[in-house]
Design a protein around this motif. Structure first.
Motif, short mmCIF file in Angstrom:
data_model
loop_
_atom_site.label_atom_id
_atom_site.label_comp_id
_atom_site.label_asym_id
_atom_site.label_seq_id
_atom_site.Cartn_x
_atom_site.Cartn_y
_atom_site.Cartn_z
N MET A 204 0.84 -1.19 0.00
CA MET A 204 0.00 0.00 0.00
C MET A 204 0.88 1.25 0.00
O MET A 204 1.86 1.33 0.73
CB MET A 204 -0.86 -0.06 1.27
N LYS A 205 0.51 2.19 -0.85
CA LYS A 205 1.26 3.46 -0.89
C LYS A 205 0.53 4.48 -0.03
O LYS A 205 -0.64 4.77 -0.27
CB LYS A 205 1.34 3.97 -2.32
N LEU A 206 1.24 4.99 0.96
CA LEU A 206 0.65 5.93 1.91
C LEU A 206 1.33 7.29 1.80
O LEU A 206 2.55 7.39 1.85
CB LEU A 206 0.84 5.39 3.33
N MET A 207 0.53 8.33 1.63
CA MET A 207 1.08 9.69 1.61
C MET A 207 0.67 10.41 2.90
O MET A 207 -0.51 10.47 3.22
CB MET A 207 0.57 10.47 0.41
N ALA A 208 1.66 10.91 3.64
CA ALA A 208 1.38 11.65 4.88
C ALA A 208 1.72 13.12 4.65
O ALA A 208 2.88 13.47 4.40
CB ALA A 208 2.20 11.08 6.02
N VAL A 209 0.70 13.95 4.73
CA VAL A 209 0.84 15.38 4.45
C VAL A 209 0.79 16.13 5.77
O VAL A 209 -0.21 16.06 6.49
CB VAL A 209 -0.32 15.86 3.54
N ILE A 210 1.87 16.83 6.10
CA ILE A 210 1.91 17.54 7.38
C ILE A 210 1.79 19.04 7.14
O ILE A 210 2.62 19.65 6.46
CB ILE A 210 3.20 17.20 8.15
N GLY A 211 0.76 19.63 7.73
CA GLY A 211 0.48 21.06 7.53
C GLY A 211 1.18 21.97 8.51
O GLY A 211 1.12 23.18 8.39
N SER A 212 1.85 21.36 9.50
CA SER A 212 2.59 22.18 10.46
C SER A 212 3.98 22.50 9.91
O SER A 212 4.59 21.66 9.28
CB SER A 212 2.77 21.42 11.78
N PRO A 213 4.48 23.71 10.19
CA PRO A 213 5.86 23.99 9.80
C PRO A 213 6.86 23.48 10.84
O PRO A 213 8.07 23.56 10.63
CB PRO A 213 5.88 25.52 9.73
N ARG A 214 6.35 22.95 11.98
CA ARG A 214 7.22 22.63 13.12
C ARG A 214 7.68 21.18 13.06
O ARG A 214 6.91 20.25 13.33
CB ARG A 214 6.45 22.91 14.42
N LYS A 215 8.97 20.99 12.72
CA LYS A 215 9.54 19.65 12.61
C LYS A 215 9.60 18.99 14.00
O LYS A 215 10.03 19.64 14.96
CB LYS A 215 10.95 19.70 12.03
N GLY A 216 9.20 17.75 14.08
CA GLY A 216 9.26 17.03 15.34
C GLY A 216 8.21 17.50 16.34
O GLY A 216 8.27 17.15 17.52
N GLY A 217 7.27 18.29 15.87
CA GLY A 217 6.22 18.82 16.75
C GLY A 217 5.09 17.82 16.96
O GLY A 217 5.20 16.64 16.60
N ASN A 218 4.02 18.33 17.54
CA ASN A 218 2.90 17.47 17.93
C ASN A 218 2.24 16.77 16.73
O ASN A 218 1.95 15.58 16.79
CB ASN A 218 1.87 18.31 18.68
#
Ligand SMILES: Cc1cc2nc3c(=O)[nH]c(=O)nc-3n(C[C@H](O)[C@H](O)[C@H](O)COP(=O)(O)O)c2cc1C
Length: 204
Positions: free
Chosen positions: A1-15
């Motif tokens: 399965m191909k999974l795309m995770a899109v993170i809208g936060s600019p904070r790396k390693g954040g919540n």
């Protein structure tokens, strides 16, 4: 399965990233998963210029006039089987970066328009190039008391407009500090279980 995770936060390693990572871990615990995870703010994605040529007049061109990283990302989106959309609550809604990303996904939609006898548009049905793919939502916010319905609604409604099937969500409250969610075992567990559901669940 191909999974795309899109993170809208600019904070790396954040919540948001920590929660998204738990969803990914849940997926990986039950399925063979190829993951593409990225921060929207790391990509060169211009603002939608509002020309609407991608979708209107129906059927539209199906492509965007702006040439940037979104071209490649749209191809990856089409190739993906499932998605995680993670965002912090910013000003009671999704982050501007994620909202623009969703707007730039518009070339994935076409509209079948209904006209009355006089040629007036009386309705339109959206047809999505990613119809029935699965998605999970992750939201983190600072307020520990009031779970903002707006951020949830904005994300959910947009994902439903793309005809994605929603496996569920995790909404984690009280996460003002970058590491707050690390203390929230229940939310992290819920994120893991959401990942399992995203990988093997059906009928949602
Ligand atoms: C510009 C900005 C606006 C925010 N607006 C809200 C808000 O309206 N409500 C809220 O509960 N938290 C708000 N927050 C707090 C974030 O939602 C919270 O810290 C979140 O957990 C951050 O996730 P991250 O660590 O992944 O970046 C805001 C934070 C920023 C930087």
């Amino acid at each position: 399965m191909k999974l795309m995770a899109v993170i809208g936060s600019p904070r790396k390693g954040g919540n948001t990233e920590q929660l998204v990572d738990r969803v990914i871990a849940g997926c990986r615990s039950t399925a063979q998963v190829e993951v593409e995870k990225f921060f929207v703010t790391d990509k060169h994605i211009e603002y939608c210029n509002g020309c609407l040529t991608c979708t209107f007049p129906p059927p539209g061109t199906g492509t965007c006039v702006i040439k940037d990283d979104m071209d490649e990302l749209l191809e990856h989106i089409k190739e993906s089987d499932a998605f995680i959309f993670g965002t912090p609550n910013y000003m009671r809604t999704v982050t501007p970066a994620l909202l623009n990303f969703l707007a730039r996904m518009l070339p994935l939609l076409t509209y079948k328009v209904e006209y009355d006898g006089k040629g007036n548009m009386i309705g339109a049905e959206g047809i999505s190039k990613i119809q029935d793919k699965k998605a999970a939502m992750v939201i983190s916010q600072g307020d520990p008391f009031f779970s903002s319905p707006l951020v949830h609604m904005v994300l959910e409604r947009n994902l439903r407009d793309f005809r994605l099937k929603l496996a569920g969500d995790v909404i984690s409250l009280g996460n003002l500090d970058k590491q707050s969610v690390a203390e929230r075992a229940e939310d992290l567990q819920k994120a893991f279980e959401l990942g399992v559901k995203l990988a093997i669940g059906s009928g949602f």
